[in-house]
Design a protein around this motif. Structure first.
Motif, short mmCIF file in Angstrom:
data_model
loop_
_atom_site.label_atom_id
_atom_site.label_comp_id
_atom_site.label_asym_id
_atom_site.label_seq_id
_atom_site.Cartn_x
_atom_site.Cartn_y
_atom_site.Cartn_z
N ILE A 24 38.11 54.28 42.17
CA ILE A 24 38.97 53.78 43.25
C ILE A 24 38.37 52.51 43.85
O ILE A 24 39.09 51.53 44.11
CB ILE A 24 39.18 54.86 44.33
N GLN A 27 39.04 49.66 41.42
CA GLN A 27 40.45 49.27 41.44
C GLN A 27 40.79 48.51 42.71
O GLN A 27 41.55 47.52 42.66
CB GLN A 27 41.34 50.52 41.33
N THR A 28 40.23 48.93 43.83
CA THR A 28 40.46 48.24 45.10
C THR A 28 39.88 46.83 45.05
O THR A 28 40.51 45.87 45.48
CB THR A 28 39.83 49.03 46.27
N ARG A 29 38.68 46.70 44.51
CA ARG A 29 38.04 45.39 44.39
C ARG A 29 38.91 44.46 43.54
O ARG A 29 39.17 43.31 43.92
CB ARG A 29 36.65 45.53 43.76
N PHE A 31 42.14 44.66 42.98
CA PHE A 31 43.38 44.42 43.71
C PHE A 31 43.19 43.29 44.72
O PHE A 31 43.98 42.36 44.79
CB PHE A 31 43.81 45.72 44.42
N LEU A 32 42.11 43.38 45.51
CA LEU A 32 41.85 42.37 46.52
C LEU A 32 41.47 41.03 45.89
O LEU A 32 41.86 39.97 46.39
CB LEU A 32 40.74 42.85 47.47
N ILE A 38 45.91 44.64 51.61
CA ILE A 38 46.17 46.04 51.93
C ILE A 38 46.81 46.08 53.31
O ILE A 38 46.27 45.54 54.26
CB ILE A 38 44.87 46.86 51.91
#
Length: 56
Positions: A24, A27-29, A31-32, A38
């Protein structure tokens, strides 16, 4: 009184949880890094309406 069965080690669960958290985070890294943001939604806000009420 019946003897309770012994529990097996939860090492597999711990490893899976760590792997999921790392996944997670990665994936967040990504995405940003792609320029997306967010959006934080306030508590109590949702997309579903209470049953019986109609959207205007």
């Amino acid at each position: 009184m019946a003897k309770m069965p012994e529990r097996k080690s939860s090492a597999k669960k711990s490893a899976a949880a760590t792997e999921t958290s790392q996944s997670i985070a990665e994936q967040t890294r990504q995405f940003l890094q792609s320029g997306k943001k967010i959006e934080v939604i306030a508590s109590g806000i949702g997309s579903q309406t209470p049953s019986g009420l109609k959207k205007k």
